[in-house]
Design a protein around this motif. Structure first.
Motif, PDB file in Angstrom:
ATOM      1  N   ASP A 114      51.175 -28.416  48.214  1.00 53.74           N
ATOM      2  CA  ASP A 114      51.644 -29.463  47.632  1.00 53.74           C
ATOM      3  C   ASP A 114      53.603 -29.637  47.111  1.00 53.74           C
ATOM      4  N   ALA A 115      53.899 -27.840  47.392  1.00 52.31           N
ATOM      5  CA  ALA A 115      55.232 -27.355  46.959  1.00 52.31           C
ATOM      6  C   ALA A 115      55.997 -28.312  48.429  1.00 52.31           C
ATOM      7  N   LYS A 116      55.134 -27.917  49.508  1.00 49.82           N
ATOM      8  CA  LYS A 116      55.539 -28.638  50.771  1.00 49.82           C
ATOM      9  C   LYS A 116      56.064 -30.355  50.169  1.00 49.82           C
ATOM     10  N   ALA A 117      55.022 -30.778  49.973  1.00 49.27           N
ATOM     11  CA  ALA A 117      54.211 -32.593  50.208  1.00 49.27           C
ATOM     12  C   ALA A 117      55.800 -32.870  48.836  1.00 49.27           C
ATOM     13  N   ALA A 118      55.797 -31.764  47.443  1.00 45.74           N
ATOM     14  CA  ALA A 118      56.578 -32.354  46.412  1.00 45.74           C
ATOM     15  C   ALA A 118      58.570 -31.996  47.355  1.00 45.74           C
ATOM     16  N   GLY A 119      58.882 -31.689  48.551  1.00 47.36           N
ATOM     17  CA  GLY A 119      59.988 -31.238  48.642  1.00 47.36           C
ATOM     18  C   GLY A 119      60.327 -29.809  47.970  1.00 47.36           C
ATOM     19  N   ALA A 120      59.376 -29.225  47.685  1.00 51.63           N
ATOM     20  CA  ALA A 120      60.137 -28.330  46.460  1.00 51.63           C
ATOM     21  C   ALA A 120      60.595 -26.686  47.307  1.00 51.63           C
ATOM     22  N   VAL A 121      59.708 -26.786  48.424  1.00 52.36           N
ATOM     23  CA  VAL A 121      59.656 -25.215  49.316  1.00 52.36           C
ATOM     24  C   VAL A 121      59.833 -25.933  50.943  1.00 52.36           C
ATOM     25  N   ASP A 122      60.328 -25.094  51.701  1.00 52.27           N
ATOM     26  CA  ASP A 122      60.478 -24.682  53.164  1.00 52.27           C
ATOM     27  C   ASP A 122      59.580 -26.149  53.845  1.00 52.27           C
ATOM     28  N   PRO A 123      59.549 -26.828  54.535  1.00 48.81           N
ATOM     29  CA  PRO A 123      57.887 -26.705  55.445  1.00 48.81           C
ATOM     30  C   PRO A 123      57.791 -25.976  55.971  1.00 48.81           C
ATOM     31  N   ARG A 124      58.510 -24.585  56.619  1.00 44.69           N
ATOM     32  CA  ARG A 124      57.979 -23.244  57.455  1.00 44.69           C
ATOM     33  C   ARG A 124      57.323 -22.351  57.032  1.00 44.69           C
ATOM     34  N   TRP A 152      63.025  -7.627  38.913  1.00 42.56           N
ATOM     35  CA  TRP A 152      61.615  -8.879  39.553  1.00 42.56           C
ATOM     36  C   TRP A 152      62.289 -10.408  39.138  1.00 42.56           C
ATOM     37  N   GLN A 153      62.517 -10.688  38.201  1.00 46.31           N
ATOM     38  CA  GLN A 153      62.854 -11.685  38.083  1.00 46.31           C
ATOM     39  C   GLN A 153      64.375 -12.681  38.938  1.00 46.31           C
ATOM     40  N   ARG A 154      65.224 -11.100  38.820  1.00 48.47           N
ATOM     41  CA  ARG A 154      66.614 -11.478  39.818  1.00 48.47           C
ATOM     42  C   ARG A 154      66.157 -11.975  41.088  1.00 48.47           C
ATOM     43  N   HIS A 155      64.931 -10.631  41.249  1.00 47.78           N
ATOM     44  CA  HIS A 155      64.839 -11.014  42.706  1.00 47.78           C
ATOM     45  C   HIS A 155      64.271 -12.477  42.854  1.00 47.78           C
ATOM     46  N   LEU A 156      62.562 -12.673  42.344  1.00 46.94           N
ATOM     47  CA  LEU A 156      62.194 -14.285  43.054  1.00 46.94           C
ATOM     48  C   LEU A 156      63.374 -15.243  42.801  1.00 46.94           C
ATOM     49  N   ASP A 157      64.102 -14.647  42.123  1.00 49.81           N
ATOM     50  CA  ASP A 157      65.269 -15.932  41.590  1.00 49.81           C
ATOM     51  C   ASP A 157      65.800 -16.393  42.982  1.00 49.81           C
ATOM     52  N   PHE A 158      66.559 -15.731  43.728  1.00 53.33           N
ATOM     53  CA  PHE A 158      67.235 -15.341  45.091  1.00 53.33           C
ATOM     54  C   PHE A 158      66.056 -15.995  46.275  1.00 53.33           C
ATOM     55  N   VAL A 159      64.931 -15.312  45.728  1.00 53.37           N
ATOM     56  CA  VAL A 159      63.783 -15.124  47.478  1.00 53.37           C
ATOM     57  C   VAL A 159      63.195 -16.569  47.080  1.00 53.37           C
ATOM     58  N   SER A 160      63.330 -16.917  45.865  1.00 52.12           N
ATOM     59  CA  SER A 160      62.524 -18.678  45.634  1.00 52.12           C
ATOM     60  C   SER A 160      63.714 -19.909  45.897  1.00 52.12           C
ATOM     61  N   ALA A 161      64.948 -19.149  46.043  1.00 45.48           N
ATOM     62  CA  ALA A 161      66.626 -20.373  46.622  1.00 45.48           C
ATOM     63  C   ALA A 161      66.232 -20.399  48.115  1.00 45.48           C
TER      64      ALA A 161
END
Length: 186
Positions: A114-124, A152-161
């Motif tokens: 779903d995230a890939k289809a919405a363009g929210a996550v890299d397709p790879r 962990w929240q700051r770490h997750l922010d960077f990883v999510s980006a």
């Protein structure tokens, strides 16, 4: 009893005795031992409940608008891991039920699609990559402990980006599910 056990593990770590857990639960030790003959049995039940909660969170996340569910799941799982520090390391080994782990992986895959289809996550990005994000969050929580409980929240922010804008030239191929199984003990 499970609530008292969760609180006891969070407050005292893995070395808390069943007698202390029984005292906190307001029951006689024999009552606790009849239901859970060993600490491993109690932890196994806590792990099963934990994975059941994760499955429920993933199912809820599937009802969110496309592209929002995966991020919500990762943040909620991070929070849940942070509150289960005393026994959680056991959740990633042989005590995790393969059916629950498999179901959670399947739900995560749907959220990822779903995230890939919405363009929210890299397709790879793969389900194994998402599992690695959770391991990293757990590692930050275990390492930072009480000194930096929100690290962990700051770490997750960077990883999510990074999941949104992965580098064009990745340094390694994604992990195969067999590697994930070896690492998690599933």
């Amino acid at each position: 009893m499970l609530g008292a056990a969760t609180d006891a593990f969070a407050a005292h770590g893995r070395n808390v005795s069943l007698e202390e857990i029984a005292r906190l639960a307001g029951v006689a030790p024999a009552t606790l031992y009849r239901r859970f003959p060993s600490k491993e049995a109690l932890i196994g039940e806590l792990v099963s409940v934990f994975y059941g909660e994760l499955v429920g969170l993933a199912e809820e996340a599937l009802r969110l608008p496309p592209g929002e569910g995966l991020d919500r799941l990762l943040r909620t799982v991070g929070h849940r891991i942070a509150t289960a520090r005393g026994y959680l390391p056991f959740a990633w080994g042989e005590l995790a039920g393969p059916e629950q782990v498999g179901h959670l992986r399947a739900l995560t895959g749907r959220l990822l699609d779903d995230a890939k289809a919405a363009g929210a996550v890299d397709p790879r990005v793969t389900v194994s990559d998402v599992a690695t994000v959770v391991w990293a969050v757990r590692g930050v929580i275990e390492t930072a402990g009480d000194l930096a409980p929100d690290a962990w929240q700051r770490h997750l922010d960077f990883v999510s980006a990074g999941l949104r804008r992965a580098p064009e030239h990745l340094s390694a191929p994604p992990l195969a599910m067999e590697a994930v199984d070896r690492i998690t003990g599933s």
